[in-house]
Scaffold this motif. Structure first.
Motif, mmCIF file in Angstrom:
data_model
loop_
_atom_site.group_PDB
_atom_site.id
_atom_site.type_symbol
_atom_site.label_atom_id
_atom_site.label_comp_id
_atom_site.label_asym_id
_atom_site.label_seq_id
_atom_site.Cartn_x
_atom_site.Cartn_y
_atom_site.Cartn_z
ATOM 1 N N UNK A 134 0.844 -1.187 0.000
ATOM 2 C CA UNK A 134 0.000 0.000 0.000
ATOM 3 C C UNK A 134 0.888 1.250 0.000
ATOM 4 N N UNK A 135 0.390 2.281 -0.656
ATOM 5 C CA UNK A 135 1.207 3.494 -0.742
ATOM 6 C C UNK A 135 1.010 4.351 0.503
ATOM 7 N N UNK A 136 1.992 5.200 0.776
ATOM 8 C CA UNK A 136 1.916 6.109 1.911
ATOM 9 C C UNK A 136 2.756 7.340 1.633
ATOM 10 N N UNK A 137 2.444 8.403 2.358
ATOM 11 C CA UNK A 137 3.157 9.672 2.227
ATOM 12 C C UNK A 137 3.491 10.174 3.618
ATOM 13 N N UNK A 138 4.706 10.687 3.782
ATOM 14 C CA UNK A 138 5.094 11.294 5.049
ATOM 15 C C UNK A 138 5.507 12.737 4.810
ATOM 16 N N UNK A 139 4.938 13.620 5.578
ATOM 17 C CA UNK A 139 5.384 15.008 5.618
ATOM 18 C C UNK A 139 5.931 15.213 7.028
ATOM 19 N N UNK A 140 7.235 15.183 7.171
ATOM 20 C CA UNK A 140 7.827 15.082 8.508
ATOM 21 C C UNK A 140 7.676 16.322 9.367
ATOM 22 N N UNK A 141 7.358 17.453 8.769
ATOM 23 C CA UNK A 141 7.226 18.702 9.518
ATOM 24 C C UNK A 141 5.775 19.144 9.552
ATOM 25 N N UNK A 142 5.255 19.338 10.765
ATOM 26 C CA UNK A 142 3.892 19.868 10.883
ATOM 27 C C UNK A 142 3.866 21.353 10.514
ATOM 28 N N UNK A 143 4.965 22.036 10.818
ATOM 29 C CA UNK A 143 5.017 23.490 10.651
ATOM 30 C C UNK A 143 6.384 23.875 10.115
ATOM 31 N N UNK B 230 0.112 28.987 4.126
ATOM 32 C CA UNK B 230 -1.025 28.103 3.847
ATOM 33 C C UNK B 230 -0.654 26.711 4.333
ATOM 34 N N UNK B 231 -1.577 25.778 4.093
ATOM 35 C CA UNK B 231 -1.368 24.371 4.421
ATOM 36 C C UNK B 231 -1.051 23.638 3.119
ATOM 37 N N UNK B 232 0.015 22.853 3.128
ATOM 38 C CA UNK B 232 0.475 22.182 1.917
ATOM 39 C C UNK B 232 0.397 20.669 2.102
ATOM 40 N N UNK B 233 -0.143 20.015 1.057
ATOM 41 C CA UNK B 233 -0.312 18.568 1.097
ATOM 42 C C UNK B 233 0.420 17.924 -0.071
ATOM 43 N N UNK B 234 1.140 16.851 0.227
ATOM 44 C CA UNK B 234 1.757 16.002 -0.768
ATOM 45 C C UNK B 234 0.867 14.770 -0.948
ATOM 46 N N UNK B 235 0.803 14.230 -2.163
ATOM 47 C CA UNK B 235 -0.043 13.062 -2.416
ATOM 48 C C UNK B 235 0.634 12.152 -3.429
ATOM 49 N N UNK B 236 0.317 10.857 -3.356
ATOM 50 C CA UNK B 236 0.956 9.876 -4.237
ATOM 51 C C UNK B 236 -0.036 8.798 -4.649
ATOM 52 N N UNK B 237 0.193 8.246 -5.815
ATOM 53 C CA UNK B 237 -0.463 7.021 -6.217
ATOM 54 C C UNK B 237 0.499 6.276 -7.132
ATOM 55 N N UNK B 238 0.394 4.960 -7.225
ATOM 56 C CA UNK B 238 1.260 4.233 -8.151
ATOM 57 C C UNK B 238 0.850 4.500 -9.598
ATOM 58 N N UNK B 239 1.823 4.553 -10.490
ATOM 59 C CA UNK B 239 1.494 4.692 -11.899
ATOM 60 C C UNK B 239 0.922 3.371 -12.427
#
Lengths: 113, 115
Positions: B1-10, B87-96
């Motif tokens: 399963x895919x996952x994303x980590x954004x290590x910094x809250x701020x 602002x609030x920034x989101x990273x997102x992923x999906x498999x090709x």
């Protein structure tokens, strides 16, 4: 410009009520999605749909259902609202192409008391 | 399963300084990667995406992101931050080539640009 319209910006409902959140997109997108956004939890997928009358469960479908009778409209239903469903609800749509970006509505902030 | 980590809250940055918002991902195979921005009381807006090809992707509002396959990262960057970038920034992923697999989002990073 793509427009994804959510019918309400703010809603206040009582525990046990049946709640309908409506979303309409005007770009003939095949795919539509419902997310909820909570602080510290990011976006969590509730349900999505790739075609009319089709639906797929996301990560947190419990307590929710959806309806897609027309291509442009995707409804989220809370069968019996509970206080833990107080949240920001975001609708999104996209073309049926794998790398097509999502287009989001402005959200509905639902409070269940 | 895919996952994303954004290590910094701020992330806090002074206006005019370069900014970086970090994102790492896990996915089977090759990824499609996205960045979105959310301004207060609004939905998310698409900034940029990586599909294939050049590792440096340019997007809206002067933002760019660098895809690094060996480090499984897709950090968002801007050479000179503006207060309006807060602002609030989101990273997102999906498999090709994954058919109808939906995007997975990170938990978001709040960027604050100080004048």
């Amino acid at each position: 410009d793509v427009k994804v319209t959510q019918s309400s910006r703010y809603l206040v409902k009582r525990t046990g009520e049946k709640v309908f959140l409506e979303c309409v997109q005007d770009m003939d997108h095949e795919n539509m999605f419902w997310y909820r956004q909570d602080p510290g939890l990011g976006l969590r997928l509730i349900y999505f749909s790739y075609d009319v009358k089709m639906k797929e469960k996301g990560d947190i479908p419990e307590g929710y259902s959806v309806s897609r009778e027309k291509k442009e409209r995707f409804s989220l239903i809370l069968e019996s609202a509970s206080t833990n469903q107080t949240s920001m609800y975001l609708c999104a749509s996209s073309f049926g192409v794998e790398n097509s970006p999502l287009h989001f509505g402005n959200g509905t902030r639902l409070t269940v008391t | 399963a895919q996952s994303v980590a954004q290590p910094e809250d701020q992330v806090n940055v002074a206006e005019g300084n370069p900014l970086t918002v970090k994102c790492t991902y896990s996915v089977s195979g090759n990824p499609y990667l996205f960045w979105y921005v959310q301004y207060p009381n609004r939905g998310l807006q698409f900034l940029l995406k990586y599909i294939t090809g050049d590792n440096l992707v340019k997007g809206s509002y002067g933002f760019e992101a660098e895809f690094n396959k060996s480090q499984t990262s897709f950090h968002l960057k801007k050479p000179s931050a503006l207060v309006s970038d807060s602002a609030l920034y989101f990273c997102a992923v999906r498999p090709s080539f994954s058919g109808n697999t939906p995007l997975v989002f990170g938990k978001g990073t709040r960027l604050s640009v100080i004048a």
